[in-house]
Design a protein around this motif. Structure first.
Motif, PDB file in Angstrom:
ATOM      1  N   ASP A   1       4.762  -6.708  -1.217  1.00  0.00           N
ATOM      2  CA  ASP A   1       3.524  -7.469  -1.054  1.00  0.00           C
ATOM      3  C   ASP A   1       3.640  -8.442   0.119  1.00  0.00           C
ATOM      4  O   ASP A   1       2.715  -8.579   0.928  1.00  0.00           O
ATOM      5  CB  ASP A   1       3.195  -8.215  -2.352  1.00  0.00           C
ATOM      6  N   HIS A   2       4.780  -9.108   0.219  1.00  0.00           N
ATOM      7  CA  HIS A   2       5.004 -10.052   1.321  1.00  0.00           C
ATOM      8  C   HIS A   2       4.988  -9.316   2.670  1.00  0.00           C
ATOM      9  O   HIS A   2       4.383  -9.792   3.633  1.00  0.00           O
ATOM     10  CB  HIS A   2       6.329 -10.784   1.120  1.00  0.00           C
TER      11      HIS A   2
ATOM     12  N   LYS B   1       1.394  -8.409   3.546  1.00  0.00           N
ATOM     13  CA  LYS B   1       0.652  -9.567   4.060  1.00  0.00           C
ATOM     14  C   LYS B   1       1.082  -9.900   5.483  1.00  0.00           C
ATOM     15  O   LYS B   1       0.253 -10.259   6.318  1.00  0.00           O
ATOM     16  CB  LYS B   1       0.857 -10.765   3.140  1.00  0.00           C
TER      17      LYS B   1
ATOM     18  N   GLU C   1      -1.242 -10.117   8.813  1.00  0.00           N
ATOM     19  CA  GLU C   1      -1.277 -11.311   9.667  1.00  0.00           C
ATOM     20  C   GLU C   1      -0.978 -10.974  11.112  1.00  0.00           C
ATOM     21  O   GLU C   1      -1.426 -11.660  12.024  1.00  0.00           O
ATOM     22  CB  GLU C   1      -0.271 -12.347   9.163  1.00  0.00           C
TER      23      GLU C   1
END
Length: 183
Positions: free
Chosen positions: A79-80, A83, A87
């Motif tokens: 998930d990180h 993201k 970004e």
């Protein structure tokens, strides 16, 4: 029903915080400054994967709750990364494809690191670190590679000594990253 929903949210938040604690260790400047880990997206990715692997390895074989925590930790890492890709401006259509590629790479690294740590004293860990952590470096001084391998072995042993209850509560202790000149 609401209690179950809130419990899941609390657990997800706790695992995300646990992941961030592990990732903070992987981002210690000494790895990049003193051990020559490439200070790039690839280098940082590999250091995070290495540290998450060490924790997942400790949780392995410790029962259903630990297996669930390990799975949630892996999902928090993915998930990180997802993201982070967003970004960086990767479009929605490209994120899924890249995440699948990353997940396959992570699974391969986990398998290789696990086998390498089982080969106590053998060169397998140095080879795995050279291929992955230092994979984008043009030349890796053997001393830096040996020091990073010693660090990984030390941390694997240190995690084995940490109580399972602490890890399940989201507490993890890593030692300091060694300097390349440290003995």
């Amino acid at each position: 029903m609401l209690d179950r929903l809130f419990r899941r949210r609390r657990e997800a938040r706790a695992v995300a915080d646990f992941y961030l604690t592990i990732a903070a260790q992987a981002r210690q400047p000494a790895f990049y400054r003193d051990l020559g880990v490439p200070d790039t997206l690839d280098g940082r990715f590999d250091m995070v994967v290495l540290h998450v692997f060490l924790v997942m390895r400790r949780l392995k074989g410790q029962g259903a709750a630990a297996a669930d925590r390990s799975r949630l930790l892996f999902e928090a890492m993915i998930d990180h990364f997802e993201k982070s890709l967003m970004e960086q401006g990767v479009g929605d259509s490209g994120v899924g494809r890249r995440i699948k590629t990353m997940a396959r790479g992570i699974a391969g690294r986990i398998e290789v690191y696990d086998r390498a740590l089982a080969d106590e004293g053998g060169p397998a860990l140095e080879v795995a670190l050279d291929n992955n952590v230092y994979g984008t470096a043009s030349e890796v001084p053997p001393r830096q590679l040996a020091v990073l391998a010693a660090y990984v072995r030390r941390e694997a042993a240190g995690l084995e000594a940490q109580p399972l209850e602490s890890l399940m509560a989201g507490e993890v202790r890593f030692g300091p990253p060694p300097g390349a000149g440290a003995d």
